[in-house]
Design a protein around this motif. Structure first.
Motif, PDB file in Angstrom:
ATOM      1  N   ALA A  99      -0.379  10.290   0.811  1.00  0.00           N
ATOM      2  CA  ALA A  99       0.643  10.595  -0.209  1.00  0.00           C
ATOM      3  C   ALA A  99       1.917   9.780  -0.027  1.00  0.00           C
ATOM      4  O   ALA A  99       3.011  10.255  -0.326  1.00  0.00           O
ATOM      5  CB  ALA A  99       0.965  12.088  -0.189  1.00  0.00           C
ATOM      6  N   GLY A 100       1.801   8.575   0.499  1.00  0.00           N
ATOM      7  CA  GLY A 100       2.974   7.732   0.689  1.00  0.00           C
ATOM      8  C   GLY A 100       3.814   8.092   1.889  1.00  0.00           C
ATOM      9  O   GLY A 100       4.936   7.593   2.041  1.00  0.00           O
ATOM     10  N   TYR A 128       1.255   9.243  -6.070  1.00  0.00           N
ATOM     11  CA  TYR A 128       1.492  10.668  -5.835  1.00  0.00           C
ATOM     12  C   TYR A 128       2.400  11.248  -6.913  1.00  0.00           C
ATOM     13  O   TYR A 128       2.159  12.346  -7.435  1.00  0.00           O
ATOM     14  CB  TYR A 128       2.105  10.877  -4.449  1.00  0.00           C
ATOM     15  N   ARG A 187       0.831  -1.207   0.000  1.00  0.00           N
ATOM     16  CA  ARG A 187       0.000   0.000   0.000  1.00  0.00           C
ATOM     17  C   ARG A 187       0.862   1.252   0.000  1.00  0.00           C
ATOM     18  O   ARG A 187       0.559   2.237  -0.691  1.00  0.00           O
ATOM     19  CB  ARG A 187      -0.920   0.005   1.218  1.00  0.00           C
ATOM     20  N   LEU A 188       1.959   1.201   0.727  1.00  0.00           N
ATOM     21  CA  LEU A 188       2.856   2.339   0.785  1.00  0.00           C
ATOM     22  C   LEU A 188       3.521   2.578  -0.570  1.00  0.00           C
ATOM     23  O   LEU A 188       3.636   3.722  -1.032  1.00  0.00           O
ATOM     24  CB  LEU A 188       3.918   2.102   1.861  1.00  0.00           C
ATOM     25  N   TRP A 223       2.343   1.790  -3.537  1.00  0.00           N
ATOM     26  CA  TRP A 223       1.350   2.319  -4.470  1.00  0.00           C
ATOM     27  C   TRP A 223       1.036   3.781  -4.176  1.00  0.00           C
ATOM     28  O   TRP A 223       0.834   4.582  -5.093  1.00  0.00           O
ATOM     29  CB  TRP A 223       0.076   1.477  -4.431  1.00  0.00           C
ATOM     30  N   GLN A 224       0.974   4.144  -2.903  1.00  0.00           N
ATOM     31  CA  GLN A 224       0.703   5.537  -2.543  1.00  0.00           C
ATOM     32  C   GLN A 224       1.810   6.458  -3.049  1.00  0.00           C
ATOM     33  O   GLN A 224       1.536   7.526  -3.613  1.00  0.00           O
ATOM     34  CB  GLN A 224       0.575   5.680  -1.026  1.00  0.00           C
ATOM     35  N   ARG A 225       3.048   6.062  -2.879  1.00  0.00           N
ATOM     36  CA  ARG A 225       4.166   6.889  -3.320  1.00  0.00           C
ATOM     37  C   ARG A 225       4.203   6.976  -4.842  1.00  0.00           C
ATOM     38  O   ARG A 225       4.482   8.048  -5.404  1.00  0.00           O
ATOM     39  CB  ARG A 225       5.479   6.322  -2.769  1.00  0.00           C
TER      40      ARG A 225
END
Length: 605
Positions: free
Chosen positions: A217-218, A55, A47-48, A50-52
């Motif tokens: 936003a990561g 963004y 999940r982290l 994909w978030q980064r």
């Protein structure tokens, strides 16, 4: 400053690796192999990642003129509430800023051009400038020139950064800026012309709307708490900001259940970041109180549980232990946070989930890092200092770690150099770090490539004496070795005994000799001298008297070191116990005992 300087060498060049088979960043600073870095990248939560990635992929949309159409415009030039900001600034730095002398991240620029993006400035320097944290220093000057400078710089920033840009609108930088703009509003904006106030609040609203849309936003850990504090402040203070406040508190409640561990410690295992998070939470609580908003249960519980753990990490002088990217901080500032947090409980003796132990007897205090480094995604502050300890006597520090440069002091290279195992009071094996360090500012923000996964600690107390038996496997994967450390503090606090052992991780003996060094970094106030024909070291504190360090199983040396506990470099010394492992390993026993003053001869009648 290089890793070799931290390790006590006089030459500026780092030493070469003793064995090319050492797979990972050693004390010499070599990058880990690509395979290990890819494996560390795979350890980051999906999940982290994909978030980064998401963004960064949205950057063209944020940069487009069309994006600005969707950001709000305010008609009201008056904030609904203002957050209290009791934290002191530095008047001397404020006076320099008023004269256009900017010192951030160890770099000083006088009247830079252009101010907001000078070509010679480092990334860290620019981030600090765009965060507006220096408004507090200008406020400390308490004069019209400082106020005018604050307004002029703010007005220039608003004119140049109406649209999104990667650095100026970075979520962490934006969160910090919102907190400082509104926290210092009374100082520099309340008495300004209405046009300035209108533009300031409208810019703040647009930034808050952007922040609410992109978070998390990561981001992780304490950085995310900072951004959420900025969003919550804007939501509580600006007209029509309730949706932003709701978004901030929803994310905050979720994060606190993850970031604050069962013993009250923060998941990044850094005393400095623990203090920063506690202060941010206290500020959010005060902002909600000023706005008449209800306090979330998760916020109150986090504040109540983090206070006693904060006290565990305090030395006798009131400052913090130097683990994982921390500076000592001034004791009154730490106590100020604890008072605002209403942390009245006594310090914990043990924090098993966070991985710290506190041994206290008589006037002697020993603090030990006996936990596995922070997990992937939360390890940007992590140092390779597993099983390092610090010791103070009364209000004086004796044994320390080297610490880390303050926000205004060092660049990235210096921060990296002080993360190595040799910068900590523990055992270094074969000039290799116990955890493999990645670049702190890498794209994916990995702090460690590999870490000591299994760190154990057993605590026994009897009649006031304390025994800790610890072990870590940070060297197992590369050197097939385990490090065991035992610490024993006598009930009177005047006798600290230690044993460091290196053993094969498996059934096979070592197939080659491995050099080791057990380091005891000394506080700059400590005077040290070799005695007993070089078999022991006499340590003398200004007020707490003398202590004698002796050992068996290694050669004693007194070498140069450096201390960054105050954020600034200070010369110091270190006692180093050098030795070499045989096939079955090595065993070093040492004792640190208080010197008893010789009895004065009696007077004759």
């Amino acid at each position: 400053m290089t890793e070799s300087a931290v390790a006590g060498e006089t030459a500026p060049a780092p030493p070469a690796d003793r064995d090319e088979r050492h797979a990972g960043r050693s004390v010499a600073g070599r990058k880990p192999p690509l395979g290990l870095r890819l494996r560390a990248l795979g350890a980051l939560p999906r999940r982290l990642l994909w978030q980064r990635l998401a963004y960064r992929l949205k950057a063209p949309w944020y940069r487009s003129p069309l994006y600005g159409v969707f950001l709000p415009r305010l008609e009201n030039a008056t904030p609904l509430n203002l957050p209290p900001d009791p934290w002191p600034g530095e008047a001397e730095r404020g006076r320099a800023l008023a004269d256009m002398v900017f010192t951030f991240a160890g770099q000083t620029l006088e009247n830079p051009k252009p101010v907001w993006n000078p070509p010679e400035a480092s990334q860290a320097w620019r981030e600090e400038l765009h965060s507006f944290s220096w408004l507090r220093d200008l406020r400390a000057c308490n004069g019209d020139p400082a106020r005018r400078r604050a307004r002029a710089l703010t007005a220039e920033w608003m004119e140049l950064h109406r649209r999104w840009s990667p650095l100026a609108w970075d979520p962490l930088v934006t969160g910090r800026r919102l907190s400082h703009w509104l926290g210092q509003y009374d100082f520099f904006a309340a008495s300004a012309e209405i046009d300035f106030r209108q533009r300031l609040l409208e810019s703040a609203a647009r930034q808050a709307a952007h922040l609410a849309a992109i978070l998390p936003a990561g981001m992780t850990g304490s950085d995310l708490i900072v951004a959420l504090r900025g969003l919550a402040t804007a939501g509580a203070c600006l007209p029509d900001g309730r949706p932003w406040l709701k978004r901030a508190l929803t994310l905050l409640a979720r994060e606190l259940t993850v970031q604050v561990l069962a013993d009250g410690g923060h998941c990044e295992r850094s005393p400095g970041r623990h203090l920063a998070v506690l202060r941010d939470l206290v500020d959010i609580k005060a902002t909600l109180h000023a706005a008449g908003e209800p306090l979330p249960d998760e916020l109150q519980l986090a504040i109540e549980s983090m206070g006693p753990l904060m006290r565990l990490l305090q030395h006798g002088d009131g400052g913090l232990a130097l683990f994982n990217g921390s500076t000592a901080e001034e004791g009154f500032k730490v106590d100020m946070v604890l008072r605002r947090a209403d942390a009245r409980r006594r310090p914990l003796a043990s924090a098993p989930q966070t991985g710290f132990q506190r041994m206290q007897a008589g006037r002697t205090l020993v603090l030990l890092d006996c936990g596995s480094p922070a997990p992937a995604g939360l390890d940007r502050a992590a140092h390779a200092g597993t099983l390092s300890f610090e010791m103070s006597v009364g209000r004086e520090r004796l044994i320390v770690n080297c610490g880390t440069p303050g926000r205004q002091t060092g660049g990235e290279a210096l921060h990296q150099a002080l993360r190595v195992t040799a910068a900590h009071s523990t055992l270094t094996l074969a000039e290799t770090n116990s955890s493999l360090l990645s670049e702190g500012r890498a794209f994916w923000q990995m702090g460690l490539v590999a870490r000591a996964e299994n760190v154990t600690c057993r605590r026994d107390e009897e009649e006031g004496a304390i025994l800790l038996e610890t072990q870590h496997d940070g060297y197992a994967g590369r050197l097939d070795a385990l490090h065991r450390r035992m610490l024993y503090l006598a009930s009177n606090g005047e006798d600290l005994r230690g044993e460091d052992r290196v053993e094969p991780a498996g059934a096979e003996p070592f197939d080659r000799p491995l050099d080791f060094a057990v380091r005891f970094h000394l506080h700059p106030s400590v005077q040290a001298a070799l005695v007993q024909t070089g078999q022991a070291v006499l340590l003398r504190l200004p007020k707490a008297g003398g202590w004698r360090l002796r050992c068996s199983g290694a050669q004693v040396a007194l070498e140069d070191s450096v201390y960054f506990g105050d954020g600034q470099p200070r010369r110091s010394q270190q006692v180093v116990l050098h030795g070499r492992c045989g096939q079955s390993g090595a065993r070093v026993k040492w004792a640190l005992q208080r010197e008893t003053p010789a009895a004065k001869p009696g007077r004759r009648n």
